[in-house]
Design a protein around this motif. Structure first.
Motif, PDB file in Angstrom:
ATOM      1  N   TYR A 119       0.860  -1.178   0.000  1.00 27.75           N
ATOM      2  CA  TYR A 119       0.000   0.000   0.000  1.00 27.75           C
ATOM      3  C   TYR A 119       0.899   1.231   0.000  1.00 27.75           C
ATOM      4  N   ASP A 120       0.920   1.958  -1.108  1.00 24.78           N
ATOM      5  CA  ASP A 120       1.874   3.043  -1.286  1.00 24.78           C
ATOM      6  C   ASP A 120       1.311   4.369  -0.785  1.00 24.78           C
ATOM      7  N   ILE A 121       2.116   5.082   0.000  1.00 22.92           N
ATOM      8  CA  ILE A 121       1.783   6.449   0.384  1.00 22.92           C
ATOM      9  C   ILE A 121       2.783   7.353  -0.323  1.00 22.92           C
ATOM     10  N   ASN A 122       2.395   7.826  -1.495  1.00 24.50           N
ATOM     11  CA  ASN A 122       3.246   8.720  -2.281  1.00 24.50           C
ATOM     12  C   ASN A 122       2.349   9.739  -2.979  1.00 24.50           C
ATOM     13  N   TRP A 123       2.897  10.466  -3.928  1.00 22.36           N
ATOM     14  CA  TRP A 123       2.138  11.543  -4.565  1.00 22.36           C
ATOM     15  C   TRP A 123       0.906  11.060  -5.304  1.00 22.36           C
ATOM     16  N   MET A 124       0.838   9.755  -5.588  1.00 26.76           N
ATOM     17  CA  MET A 124      -0.338   9.219  -6.263  1.00 26.76           C
ATOM     18  C   MET A 124      -1.586   9.276  -5.386  1.00 26.76           C
ATOM     19  N   MET A 125      -1.391   9.307  -4.073  1.00 28.41           N
ATOM     20  CA  MET A 125      -2.551   9.352  -3.172  1.00 28.41           C
ATOM     21  C   MET A 125      -3.339  10.649  -3.336  1.00 28.41           C
ATOM     22  N   PRO A 126      -2.707  11.826  -3.215  1.00 24.49           N
ATOM     23  CA  PRO A 126      -3.495  13.036  -3.459  1.00 24.49           C
ATOM     24  C   PRO A 126      -3.913  13.183  -4.918  1.00 24.49           C
ATOM     25  N   TYR A 127      -3.102  12.645  -5.832  1.00 21.97           N
ATOM     26  CA  TYR A 127      -3.452  12.829  -7.233  1.00 21.97           C
ATOM     27  C   TYR A 127      -4.688  12.016  -7.620  1.00 21.97           C
ATOM     28  N   CYS A 128      -4.851  10.818  -7.059  1.00 26.46           N
ATOM     29  CA  CYS A 128      -6.042  10.040  -7.419  1.00 26.46           C
ATOM     30  C   CYS A 128      -7.311  10.751  -6.940  1.00 26.46           C
ATOM     31  N   ILE A 129      -7.218  11.474  -5.824  1.00 27.00           N
ATOM     32  CA  ILE A 129      -8.343  12.300  -5.364  1.00 27.00           C
ATOM     33  C   ILE A 129      -8.535  13.478  -6.303  1.00 27.00           C
ATOM     34  N   LEU A 130      -7.417  14.084  -6.711  1.00 29.07           N
ATOM     35  CA  LEU A 130      -7.449  15.237  -7.598  1.00 29.07           C
ATOM     36  C   LEU A 130      -8.053  14.899  -8.957  1.00 29.07           C
ATOM     37  N   VAL A 131      -7.788  13.708  -9.461  1.00 31.92           N
ATOM     38  CA  VAL A 131      -8.334  13.281 -10.762  1.00 31.92           C
ATOM     39  C   VAL A 131      -9.856  13.414 -10.771  1.00 31.92           C
ATOM     40  N   LEU A 132     -10.504  12.905  -9.734  1.00 28.18           N
ATOM     41  CA  LEU A 132     -11.966  12.987  -9.671  1.00 28.18           C
ATOM     42  C   LEU A 132     -12.417  14.434  -9.566  1.00 28.18           C
TER      43      LEU A 132
END
Length: 469
Positions: A119-132
């Motif tokens: 389970y990765d905690i990296n910049w993809m976490m805020p970005y997946c929220i940002l995508v929506l």
């Protein structure tokens, strides 16, 4: 690249608490939303809108940079690209398509290069929220250019007739209490908040009386963090794939499976509650008044705890868990596929979107497949019971209600754990081992339902169905 902490305080504290350093930094960031909300209430609330945008942009960016270093510029770039798309293509269908394809492609490329088997905690976490968030803005701006009679009731409330400014875009996306872990909220809500529409009754520039509501969510968030830490003493991801778990008695395994499922979900719930409390304290969460004229502060509620903790069917999990994301998918994916004329196809497409949005790991696709087949089974069971007079009378008996409630709660408790195994363990070899440790019970129950159990039940019950008068 992440920001180094020379003192090593975070490293020592994370070791003491038994969590990773990125997870601890993320939790601290969520807590930081509260002092930022207090600062905004005291010094900035009701002031010039651009000043508020700059406050949210600056604080959100700093928190993002502290967590993820220069990787946070991925978010800066994609927001700018989306803004330019809306600027050039206006509120056209093409602007929606470009925004959708670009942000989803950027997300998947990011997953490809940065994801691991954990389970990765990296910049993809805020970005997946940002995508929506970005896709939602494009859709709402498109809806703002459509005849109002063609819009659904939700779309009418969210539609944007005017293109958001670049400061609104960045302020909405970098809002410090919701940037890194959510919740989702619309541009329309953000604009109303900044313009003072949610201010204290009778004023236009005073912060609302929402401190008590914020503290309640904060306290619940802390409680769930504590319960999560306690449950970690008994169950873990590694335990679910261990031989020790696989060789224990079946009753213990089922109860531990349910306990592990709760522990896994409480990780998300605690963050959402804490984040929601920060949003309430800012004043973003206003949701009108109840029948007694009391203000409601559940406008960005992401977990309905009363429903969640008392589920008797899986549809209630969907209604109560990750509410804002589910609502987003319903608004921008499921309802937009109405032209297909089949709700099961639309539902399957929505779940496929969710799986792709989460990443490439096969566990995501298996998890959402189980969500589909479980909901299908529950609807089928209800249909069979409703169409049979004897079964309907039997299950409506007053004497049966208490034991039925107990059985159904145990069913949802255990099999939510089963459904989460692929989601949490990600890779096939790990979740298949865990499936085996749980005697493949979910496959036997849910996957076999339409193939074996449903046809047999219908065959034996066909003569007992209520005949029309």
């Amino acid at each position: 690249m992440s920001v180094e902490i020379p003192s090593g305080i975070l490293a020592n504290l994370s070791g003491l608490l038994g969590v990773t350093e990125p997870a601890l930094k993320l939790l601290i960031t969520v807590f930081t939303g509260y002092p930022l909300a207090l600062a905004h209430r005291k010094y900035i609330y009701g002031k010039d809108e651009n000043l508020q945008h700059l406050f949210f942009i600056t604080t959100g960016f700093i928190l993002g940079y502290w967590n993820y270093g220069t990787d946070i510029f991925h978010c800066v770039f994609t927001i700018l690209f989306t803004y330019c798309t809306l600027l050039i293509l206006n509120g056209s269908a093409l602007s929606v398509a470009v925004t959708f394809v670009f942000n989803m492609s950027y997300l998947l490329i990011g997953y490809y290069y940065s994801s691991t088997n954990d389970y990765d905690i990296n910049w993809m976490m805020p970005y997946c929220i940002l995508v929506l968030r970005l896709i939602g803005i494009a859709y709402d701006y498109y809806d703002g250019h459509q005849p109002i009679e063609n819009l659904s009731s939700d779309s009418k409330q969210l539609a944007l007739e005017k293109r958001p400014t670049i400061l609104e875009m960045y302020g909405h996306c970098f809002f410090p209490a919701a940037f890194l872990v959510g919740p989702q909220f619309s541009m329309k809500r953000y604009q109303k908040f900044v313009s003072g529409k949610y201010s204290k009754k009778g004023t236009t520039n005073e912060p609302p009386d929402c401190i008590h509501a914020a503290l309640k969510r904060f306290a619940l968030g802390v409680l769930y963090v504590i319960v999560f830490q306690i449950l970690k003493l008994f169950v873990s991801d590694e335990y679910m794939v261990s031989d020790e778990f696989g060789t224990s008695n079946i009753l213990s395994r089922m109860l531990l499976l349910g306990m592990w499922g709760r522990q896994t979900l409480y990780k998300y719930i605690s963050c959402w509650l804490l984040s929601e409390g920060g949003c309430i304290l800012f004043g973003l969460s206003y949701n009108g008044e109840d029948e007694n004229g009391v203000e409601k502060w559940n406008g960005v509620e992401n977990i309905k705890l009363t429903v969640f903790e008392n589920t008797t069917e899986f549809s209630q999990y969907i209604q109560s868990f990750n509410v804002n994301t589910n609502h987003w998918v319903g608004q921008y994916v499921y309802k937009r596929l109405k032209f297909l004329g089949n709700r099961y196809i639309s539902q399957l497409a929505a779940l496929l979107f969710l799986a792709v949005w989460h990443g490439f790991h096969s566990g995501y696709y298996v998890c959402f497949f189980f969500e589909f087949v479980i909901i299908y089974m529950e609807r089928d069971v209800k249909s069979i019971v409703k169409s049979n007079e004897s079964l309907s009378k039997f299950f409506s008996s007053d004497h049966l209600q208490l034991p039925l409630q107990i059985i159904l709660r145990l069913y949802t408790f255990v099999f939510m754990g089963w459904s989460l195994l692929p989601f949490a363990l990600l890779s096939f070899d790990r979740y298949w081992k865990a499936f085996g440790n749980a005697n493949y019970s979910g496959i036997i129950l849910f996957v076999m339902w339409p193939i074996v159990y449903a046809p047999i039940l219908r065959y034996f019950l066909k003569d007992n169905r209520t005949k029309p008068e």
